[in-house]
Design a protein around this motif. Structure first.
Motif, PDB file in Angstrom:
ATOM      1  N   LYS A 218       0.837  -1.194   0.000  1.00 19.39           N
ATOM      2  CA  LYS A 218       0.000   0.000   0.000  1.00 19.39           C
ATOM      3  C   LYS A 218       0.876   1.249   0.000  1.00 19.39           C
ATOM      4  O   LYS A 218       1.745   1.404   0.851  1.00 19.39           O
ATOM      5  N   VAL A 219       0.625   2.131  -0.962  1.00 22.28           N
ATOM      6  CA  VAL A 219       1.400   3.365  -1.118  1.00 22.28           C
ATOM      7  C   VAL A 219       0.471   4.563  -0.957  1.00 22.28           C
ATOM      8  O   VAL A 219      -0.598   4.619  -1.563  1.00 22.28           O
ATOM      9  N   PHE A 220       0.904   5.506  -0.137  1.00 20.98           N
ATOM     10  CA  PHE A 220       0.181   6.764   0.062  1.00 20.98           C
ATOM     11  C   PHE A 220       0.835   7.812  -0.830  1.00 20.98           C
ATOM     12  O   PHE A 220       2.042   8.042  -0.742  1.00 20.98           O
ATOM     13  N   LEU A 221       0.048   8.454  -1.682  1.00 20.71           N
ATOM     14  CA  LEU A 221       0.569   9.491  -2.571  1.00 20.71           C
ATOM     15  C   LEU A 221       0.294  10.858  -1.968  1.00 20.71           C
ATOM     16  O   LEU A 221      -0.855  11.223  -1.704  1.00 20.71           O
ATOM     17  N   SER A 222       1.356  11.618  -1.734  1.00 19.85           N
ATOM     18  CA  SER A 222       1.272  12.961  -1.172  1.00 19.85           C
ATOM     19  C   SER A 222       1.565  13.963  -2.287  1.00 19.85           C
ATOM     20  O   SER A 222       2.486  13.769  -3.077  1.00 19.85           O
ATOM     21  N   TYR A 223       0.802  15.050  -2.313  1.00 23.59           N
ATOM     22  CA  TYR A 223       0.930  16.027  -3.409  1.00 23.59           C
ATOM     23  C   TYR A 223       0.197  17.299  -3.015  1.00 23.59           C
ATOM     24  O   TYR A 223      -0.499  17.348  -1.991  1.00 23.59           O
ATOM     25  N   THR A 224       0.330  18.326  -3.830  1.00 21.22           N
ATOM     26  CA  THR A 224      -0.502  19.517  -3.697  1.00 21.22           C
ATOM     27  C   THR A 224      -1.039  19.883  -5.077  1.00 21.22           C
ATOM     28  O   THR A 224      -0.379  19.634  -6.090  1.00 21.22           O
ATOM     29  N   VAL A 225      -2.229  20.462  -5.088  1.00 25.22           N
ATOM     30  CA  VAL A 225      -2.807  20.937  -6.353  1.00 25.22           C
ATOM     31  C   VAL A 225      -2.693  22.455  -6.468  1.00 25.22           C
ATOM     32  O   VAL A 225      -3.121  23.041  -7.452  1.00 25.22           O
ATOM     33  N   ARG A 226      -2.083  23.082  -5.469  1.00 25.43           N
ATOM     34  CA  ARG A 226      -2.008  24.549  -5.396  1.00 25.43           C
ATOM     35  C   ARG A 226      -1.330  25.206  -6.592  1.00 25.43           C
ATOM     36  O   ARG A 226      -1.667  26.322  -6.958  1.00 25.43           O
ATOM     37  N   ASP A 227      -0.322  24.551  -7.150  1.00 23.10           N
ATOM     38  CA  ASP A 227       0.455  25.198  -8.206  1.00 23.10           C
ATOM     39  C   ASP A 227       0.023  24.790  -9.609  1.00 23.10           C
ATOM     40  O   ASP A 227       0.611  25.240 -10.591  1.00 23.10           O
ATOM     41  N   GLY A 228      -0.975  23.922  -9.728  1.00 20.88           N
ATOM     42  CA  GLY A 228      -1.501  23.549 -11.039  1.00 20.88           C
ATOM     43  C   GLY A 228      -0.760  22.423 -11.741  1.00 20.88           C
ATOM     44  O   GLY A 228      -1.167  21.992 -12.811  1.00 20.88           O
ATOM     45  N   PHE A 229       0.318  21.928 -11.158  1.00 15.60           N
ATOM     46  CA  PHE A 229       1.039  20.823 -11.783  1.00 15.60           C
ATOM     47  C   PHE A 229       0.266  19.517 -11.650  1.00 15.60           C
ATOM     48  O   PHE A 229       0.318  18.660 -12.517  1.00 15.60           O
ATOM     49  N   ILE A 230      -0.426  19.353 -10.539  1.00 13.84           N
ATOM     50  CA  ILE A 230      -1.201  18.154 -10.255  1.00 13.84           C
ATOM     51  C   ILE A 230      -2.677  18.530 -10.265  1.00 13.84           C
ATOM     52  O   ILE A 230      -3.067  19.551  -9.689  1.00 13.84           O
ATOM     53  N   ASN A 231      -3.485  17.719 -10.952  1.00 11.87           N
ATOM     54  CA  ASN A 231      -4.930  17.935 -10.960  1.00 11.87           C
ATOM     55  C   ASN A 231      -5.626  16.573 -10.940  1.00 11.87           C
ATOM     56  O   ASN A 231      -4.965  15.534 -11.029  1.00 11.87           O
ATOM     57  N   GLU A 232      -6.939  16.574 -10.800  1.00 13.43           N
ATOM     58  CA  GLU A 232      -7.672  15.304 -10.702  1.00 13.43           C
ATOM     59  C   GLU A 232      -7.495  14.441 -11.945  1.00 13.43           C
ATOM     60  O   GLU A 232      -7.474  13.219 -11.845  1.00 13.43           O
ATOM     61  N   GLY A 233      -7.379  15.060 -13.112  1.00 15.33           N
ATOM     62  CA  GLY A 233      -7.170  14.287 -14.330  1.00 15.33           C
ATOM     63  C   GLY A 233      -5.867  13.501 -14.280  1.00 15.33           C
ATOM     64  O   GLY A 233      -5.846  12.296 -14.576  1.00 15.33           O
ATOM     65  N   LEU A 234      -4.792  14.159 -13.894  1.00 14.30           N
ATOM     66  CA  LEU A 234      -3.496  13.481 -13.786  1.00 14.30           C
ATOM     67  C   LEU A 234      -3.539  12.428 -12.682  1.00 14.30           C
ATOM     68  O   LEU A 234      -3.015  11.328 -12.851  1.00 14.30           O
ATOM     69  N   LEU A 235      -4.183  12.744 -11.566  1.00 17.68           N
ATOM     70  CA  LEU A 235      -4.284  11.768 -10.473  1.00 17.68           C
ATOM     71  C   LEU A 235      -5.041  10.519 -10.928  1.00 17.68           C
ATOM     72  O   LEU A 235      -4.685   9.400 -10.564  1.00 17.68           O
ATOM     73  N   GLY A 236      -6.061  10.712 -11.765  1.00 24.16           N
ATOM     74  CA  GLY A 236      -6.800   9.572 -12.311  1.00 24.16           C
ATOM     75  C   GLY A 236      -5.926   8.704 -13.200  1.00 24.16           C
ATOM     76  O   GLY A 236      -5.999   7.465 -13.158  1.00 24.16           O
ATOM     77  N   VAL A 237      -5.085   9.337 -14.003  1.00 19.58           N
ATOM     78  CA  VAL A 237      -4.162   8.590 -14.868  1.00 19.58           C
ATOM     79  C   VAL A 237      -3.143   7.838 -14.009  1.00 19.58           C
ATOM     80  O   VAL A 237      -2.840   6.663 -14.260  1.00 19.58           O
TER      81      VAL A 237
END
Length: 141
Positions: free
Chosen positions: A2-21
């Motif tokens: 089990k892996v926990f993915l930590s990130y922020t969406v504040r800067d626009g690099f990460i979004n729900e679309g990319l997280l889905g991929v």
């Protein structure tokens, strides 16, 4: 694993679309927890901590504003307190495909190695730096 993915969406690099991929590509490699996609709890903050503590490893995607995220900082702190292997993957100058490839490499490497509490930085720009005793993480081509 089990892996926990930590990130922020504040800067626009990460979004729900990319997280889905990312979820789609990694679901055959590990059990990945992605808060924005999986947290349906009535107490979302408690769910994040619970999921984090029950993980085998944490991968934080490093983007320009990651250090301004209280939650991302807390996630790494909790991981360290629980002696979870924590990997920092830089995602600033690369394409999503390279990020996903690097995430897969980190997960596969962690599966082959004995757990370590060292924090390793894997750069997605082609060069890699290993800050620990984890030689299998020396590169993610």
């Amino acid at each position: 694993m089990k892996v926990f993915l930590s990130y922020t969406v504040r800067d626009g690099f990460i979004n729900e679309g990319l997280l889905g991929v990312i979820e789609k590509k990694l679901k055959n490699v590990c059990d990945i927890y992605i808060d924005a996609l999986h947290n349906k709890s009535t107490s979302p903050q408690d769910e994040v901590i619970s999921q984090l503590k029950s993980s085998d490893a944490v991968i934080q995607i490093v983007t320009p504003l990651i250090n301004e995220s209280r939650w991302a900082s807390l996630e790494v702190k909790v991981a360290e307190e629980n002696k979870l292997p924590t990997y920092l993957v830089n995602y600033i100058d690369s394409k999503p495909e390279h990020l996903i490839s690097c995430l897969v490499d980190v997960i596969k490497s962690n599966k082959r190695l004995q757990a370590t509490t060292n924090r390793c930085t894997i750069c997605t720009t082609g060069a890699s730096t290993n800050h620990g005793t984890n030689p299998a993480l020396a590169g993610c081509a």
